[in-house]
Design a protein around this motif. Structure first.
Motif, mmCIF file in Angstrom:
data_model
loop_
_atom_site.group_PDB
_atom_site.id
_atom_site.type_symbol
_atom_site.label_atom_id
_atom_site.label_comp_id
_atom_site.label_asym_id
_atom_site.label_seq_id
_atom_site.Cartn_x
_atom_site.Cartn_y
_atom_site.Cartn_z
ATOM 1 N N LEU A 52 -6.317 -5.199 2.492
ATOM 2 C CA LEU A 52 -5.171 -5.396 1.614
ATOM 3 C C LEU A 52 -5.508 -4.975 0.192
ATOM 4 O O LEU A 52 -4.679 -4.355 -0.495
ATOM 5 C CB LEU A 52 -4.743 -6.863 1.645
ATOM 6 C CG LEU A 52 -3.584 -7.243 0.724
ATOM 7 C CD1 LEU A 52 -2.330 -6.456 1.077
ATOM 8 C CD2 LEU A 52 -3.324 -8.745 0.786
ATOM 9 N N CYS A 53 -6.716 -5.292 -0.272
ATOM 10 C CA CYS A 53 -7.135 -4.870 -1.613
ATOM 11 C C CYS A 53 -7.123 -3.350 -1.731
ATOM 12 O O CYS A 53 -6.671 -2.800 -2.743
ATOM 13 C CB CYS A 53 -8.528 -5.420 -1.921
ATOM 14 S SG CYS A 53 -8.602 -7.208 -2.116
ATOM 15 N N CYS A 54 -7.620 -2.677 -0.707
ATOM 16 C CA CYS A 54 -7.605 -1.207 -0.713
ATOM 17 C C CYS A 54 -6.181 -0.676 -0.767
ATOM 18 O O CYS A 54 -5.873 0.246 -1.529
ATOM 19 C CB CYS A 54 -8.321 -0.666 0.526
ATOM 20 S SG CYS A 54 -10.114 -0.910 0.538
ATOM 21 N N ALA A 55 -5.303 -1.262 0.048
ATOM 22 C CA ALA A 55 -3.919 -0.804 0.082
ATOM 23 C C ALA A 55 -3.234 -1.008 -1.270
ATOM 24 O O ALA A 55 -2.526 -0.113 -1.767
ATOM 25 C CB ALA A 55 -3.156 -1.533 1.186
ATOM 26 N N LEU A 56 -3.444 -2.164 -1.870
ATOM 27 C CA LEU A 56 -2.819 -2.455 -3.153
ATOM 28 C C LEU A 56 -3.293 -1.508 -4.240
ATOM 29 O O LEU A 56 -2.495 -0.983 -5.036
ATOM 30 C CB LEU A 56 -3.108 -3.904 -3.550
ATOM 31 C CG LEU A 56 -2.413 -4.996 -2.740
ATOM 32 C CD1 LEU A 56 -2.873 -6.374 -3.199
ATOM 33 C CD2 LEU A 56 -0.906 -4.880 -2.859
ATOM 34 N N VAL A 57 -4.594 -1.269 -4.291
ATOM 35 C CA VAL A 57 -5.120 -0.422 -5.359
ATOM 36 C C VAL A 57 -4.724 1.034 -5.152
ATOM 37 O O VAL A 57 -4.488 1.763 -6.125
ATOM 38 C CB VAL A 57 -6.654 -0.589 -5.470
ATOM 39 C CG1 VAL A 57 -7.384 0.165 -4.381
ATOM 40 C CG2 VAL A 57 -7.142 -0.134 -6.839
ATOM 41 N N VAL A 58 -4.609 1.477 -3.901
ATOM 42 C CA VAL A 58 -4.156 2.845 -3.641
ATOM 43 C C VAL A 58 -2.721 3.030 -4.109
ATOM 44 O O VAL A 58 -2.385 4.017 -4.777
ATOM 45 C CB VAL A 58 -4.300 3.195 -2.150
ATOM 46 C CG1 VAL A 58 -3.542 4.479 -1.819
ATOM 47 C CG2 VAL A 58 -5.767 3.355 -1.786
ATOM 48 N N VAL A 59 -1.862 2.083 -3.763
ATOM 49 C CA VAL A 59 -0.465 2.169 -4.205
ATOM 50 C C VAL A 59 -0.384 2.153 -5.725
ATOM 51 O O VAL A 59 0.366 2.942 -6.329
ATOM 52 C CB VAL A 59 0.354 1.008 -3.605
ATOM 53 C CG1 VAL A 59 1.756 0.970 -4.214
ATOM 54 C CG2 VAL A 59 0.451 1.150 -2.094
ATOM 55 N N ALA A 60 -1.144 1.283 -6.361
ATOM 56 C CA ALA A 60 -1.129 1.200 -7.821
ATOM 57 C C ALA A 60 -1.608 2.506 -8.454
ATOM 58 O O ALA A 60 -1.033 2.971 -9.448
ATOM 59 C CB ALA A 60 -2.009 0.040 -8.282
ATOM 60 N N MET A 61 -2.641 3.112 -7.890
ATOM 61 C CA MET A 61 -3.147 4.371 -8.446
ATOM 62 C C MET A 61 -2.158 5.516 -8.251
ATOM 63 O O MET A 61 -2.005 6.361 -9.141
ATOM 64 C CB MET A 61 -4.504 4.713 -7.817
ATOM 65 C CG MET A 61 -5.639 3.828 -8.264
ATOM 66 S SD MET A 61 -7.280 4.425 -7.748
ATOM 67 C CE MET A 61 -7.150 4.280 -5.961
ATOM 68 N N VAL A 62 -1.495 5.549 -7.105
ATOM 69 C CA VAL A 62 -0.497 6.600 -6.869
ATOM 70 C C VAL A 62 0.644 6.482 -7.875
ATOM 71 O O VAL A 62 1.081 7.484 -8.468
ATOM 72 C CB VAL A 62 0.033 6.517 -5.421
ATOM 73 C CG1 VAL A 62 1.241 7.426 -5.243
ATOM 74 C CG2 VAL A 62 -1.059 6.907 -4.440
ATOM 75 N N VAL A 63 1.138 5.258 -8.074
ATOM 76 C CA VAL A 63 2.203 5.041 -9.056
ATOM 77 C C VAL A 63 1.727 5.426 -10.456
ATOM 78 O O VAL A 63 2.452 6.077 -11.229
ATOM 79 C CB VAL A 63 2.676 3.579 -9.021
ATOM 80 C CG1 VAL A 63 3.653 3.292 -10.157
ATOM 81 C CG2 VAL A 63 3.317 3.262 -7.675
ATOM 82 N N THR B 72 -14.236 -1.695 -7.006
ATOM 83 C CA THR B 72 -14.447 -3.031 -6.447
ATOM 84 C C THR B 72 -13.918 -3.129 -5.026
ATOM 85 O O THR B 72 -14.577 -3.675 -4.129
ATOM 86 C CB THR B 72 -13.766 -4.084 -7.336
ATOM 87 O OG1 THR B 72 -14.265 -3.972 -8.673
ATOM 88 C CG2 THR B 72 -14.034 -5.489 -6.818
ATOM 89 N N ALA B 73 -12.700 -2.607 -4.811
ATOM 90 C CA ALA B 73 -12.115 -2.644 -3.469
ATOM 91 C C ALA B 73 -12.937 -1.832 -2.484
ATOM 92 O O ALA B 73 -13.122 -2.235 -1.332
ATOM 93 C CB ALA B 73 -10.675 -2.118 -3.518
ATOM 94 N N LEU B 74 -13.455 -0.697 -2.934
ATOM 95 C CA LEU B 74 -14.258 0.152 -2.053
ATOM 96 C C LEU B 74 -15.574 -0.532 -1.679
ATOM 97 O O LEU B 74 -16.003 -0.499 -0.513
ATOM 98 C CB LEU B 74 -14.530 1.491 -2.724
ATOM 99 C CG LEU B 74 -15.253 2.547 -1.884
ATOM 100 C CD1 LEU B 74 -14.428 2.915 -0.656
ATOM 101 C CD2 LEU B 74 -15.535 3.797 -2.721
ATOM 102 N N VAL B 75 -16.215 -1.146 -2.649
ATOM 103 C CA VAL B 75 -17.452 -1.882 -2.367
ATOM 104 C C VAL B 75 -17.181 -3.042 -1.420
ATOM 105 O O VAL B 75 -17.950 -3.287 -0.474
ATOM 106 C CB VAL B 75 -18.085 -2.386 -3.685
ATOM 107 C CG1 VAL B 75 -19.232 -3.352 -3.401
ATOM 108 C CG2 VAL B 75 -18.581 -1.211 -4.523
ATOM 109 N N LEU B 76 -16.086 -3.761 -1.651
ATOM 110 C CA LEU B 76 -15.731 -4.878 -0.779
ATOM 111 C C LEU B 76 -15.466 -4.401 0.646
ATOM 112 O O LEU B 76 -15.924 -5.014 1.613
ATOM 113 C CB LEU B 76 -14.497 -5.588 -1.334
ATOM 114 C CG LEU B 76 -13.972 -6.787 -0.537
ATOM 115 C CD1 LEU B 76 -15.020 -7.889 -0.473
ATOM 116 C CD2 LEU B 76 -12.689 -7.310 -1.163
#
Length: 352
Positions: free
Chosen positions: A251-262, A288-292
């Motif tokens: 979920l962290c990965c998904a959230l940060v990807v969406v945020a970066m795309v926007v 952080t999300a990638l390390v997690l």
């Protein structure tokens, strides 16, 4: 040059180059003066075997962080990093608060307190806490909500104190379960606990000397975030069993990807310097999300659906890299275009 001076200068390398170039000799002279005892033999022994005290090293580390994470009066580069850290911290605490709020709402729904909602099915029946400790642990997680509100409203120390209430019981539970519980050791529990501890420490960057927090925007971001992420996620997982494979790192990965795309879409219409703080903040969150995600892969290997879970995890990591690397390149390119660090700050005092 004595060994003591060499060791002290080695610690001073933590400071920014410009600051160290201007103040290093003065700091060394002041430090060596404080180490003088007046006894020749003792002074000679300290010169060969002495080391900077833990308090002195901690003070220099704090100074180094403060110089690199600057407020409105800092040079452009430290100010950009300071803004980025503050934005990343606020975003992290916001995520915790949103999840805690939805968790509280779900608990109220399962207990029947929200009678205007459809009654939960037997699959979602609430399991009562087995002990007062379990009940305390469940309630403690909700402390992220008041912690976020306190942080946004400018009460940083209160926010940290409340966050401790959320973290300490969880830390005790993780330590007990992982050391003596029947379940096998897992990385995810420790990784999430470490991130929460780092978030607690990083709250110190949101202080009064830093740039003011846009309170209204962040307060509005809480209900918007709840409606945009946790609520749809809960509904989707309740109706689509396949989506339950999405764990917290995913979920962290998904959230940060969406945020970066926007964010990249916004960057197309704004100058890089204006979007730089958010670019750096998202890069830190993506790292952080990638390390997690990477650190918790060993937990996936031992599960029955490991093939599907490993595939999903690989796709999540690849997505973070695919969007995060271009954003990082853009961010650091914009950072290099800013004026270099200044050394105009006041010198460090060993008496602090």
């Amino acid at each position: 040059m004595s060994r003591l001076e060499e060791r002290y200068r080695r610690v001073l390398r933590l400071l920014p180059t410009g600051y160290r170039r201007q103040w290093e000799d003065d700091m060394v002279a002041a430090f060596l003066e404080t180490m003088q005892t007046g006894d020749a033999e003792t002074d000679e022994y300290l010169a060969d075997h002495g080391r900077p005290s833990l308090a002195e090293v901690t003070s220099i580390v704090s100074l180094a962080v403060g110089l690199r994470i600057g407020g409105p009066d800092a040079p452009p580069r430290p100010y950009a990093w300071g803004q980025a850290v503050r934005l990343a911290v606020l975003a992290g605490v916001l995520t915790q608060a949103a999840m805690a709020t939805v968790g509280l709402a779900v608990t109220l729904w399962l207990t029947g307190a929200l009678s205007w909602l459809p009654a939960p099915t037997s699959e979602w029946a609430l399991v009562p806490p087995s002990s007062s400790w379990q009940a305390t642990l469940n309630v403690a997680g909700y402390a992220w909500l008041p912690a976020f509100l306190a942080l946004v409203l400018g009460h940083r120390r209160a926010a940290q104190a409340v966050a401790v209430i959320a973290i300490v019981p969880k830390a005790i539970a993780v330590a007990v379960e992982q050391s003596s519980g029947p379940a096998p050791l897992t990385v995810a529990a420790w990784a999430m606990l470490l991130i929460e501890l780092l978030l607690l420490v990083a709250m110190s960057a949101v202080h009064r000397d830093g740039a003011p927090v846009a309170r209204r925007r962040w307060l509005l971001a809480l209900p918007a975030g709840i409606l945009a992420v946790p609520v749809p996620l809960f509904v989707a997982q309740a109706t689509t069993p396949a989506l339950r494979l999405l764990d917290w790192p995913g979920l962290c990965c998904a959230l940060v990807v969406v945020a970066m795309v926007v964010h990249l879409g916004v960057c197309a219409f704004r100058p890089p310097a204006r979007t730089l703080p958010w670019s750096l903040a998202l890069v830190m969150l993506a790292a952080t999300a990638l390390v997690l995600r990477t650190a918790t892969l060993p937990d996936v290997v031992g599960q029955t659906q490991r093939t599907a879970l490993l595939t999903i995890a690989s796709v999540q990591a690849a997505a973070v890299l695919a969007v995060g690397v271009p954003l990082a390149v853009r961010a650091f390119r914009a950072l290099r275009q800013l004026p270099p660090e200044s050394a105009a700050a006041a010198p460090h005092s060993t008496a602090d």
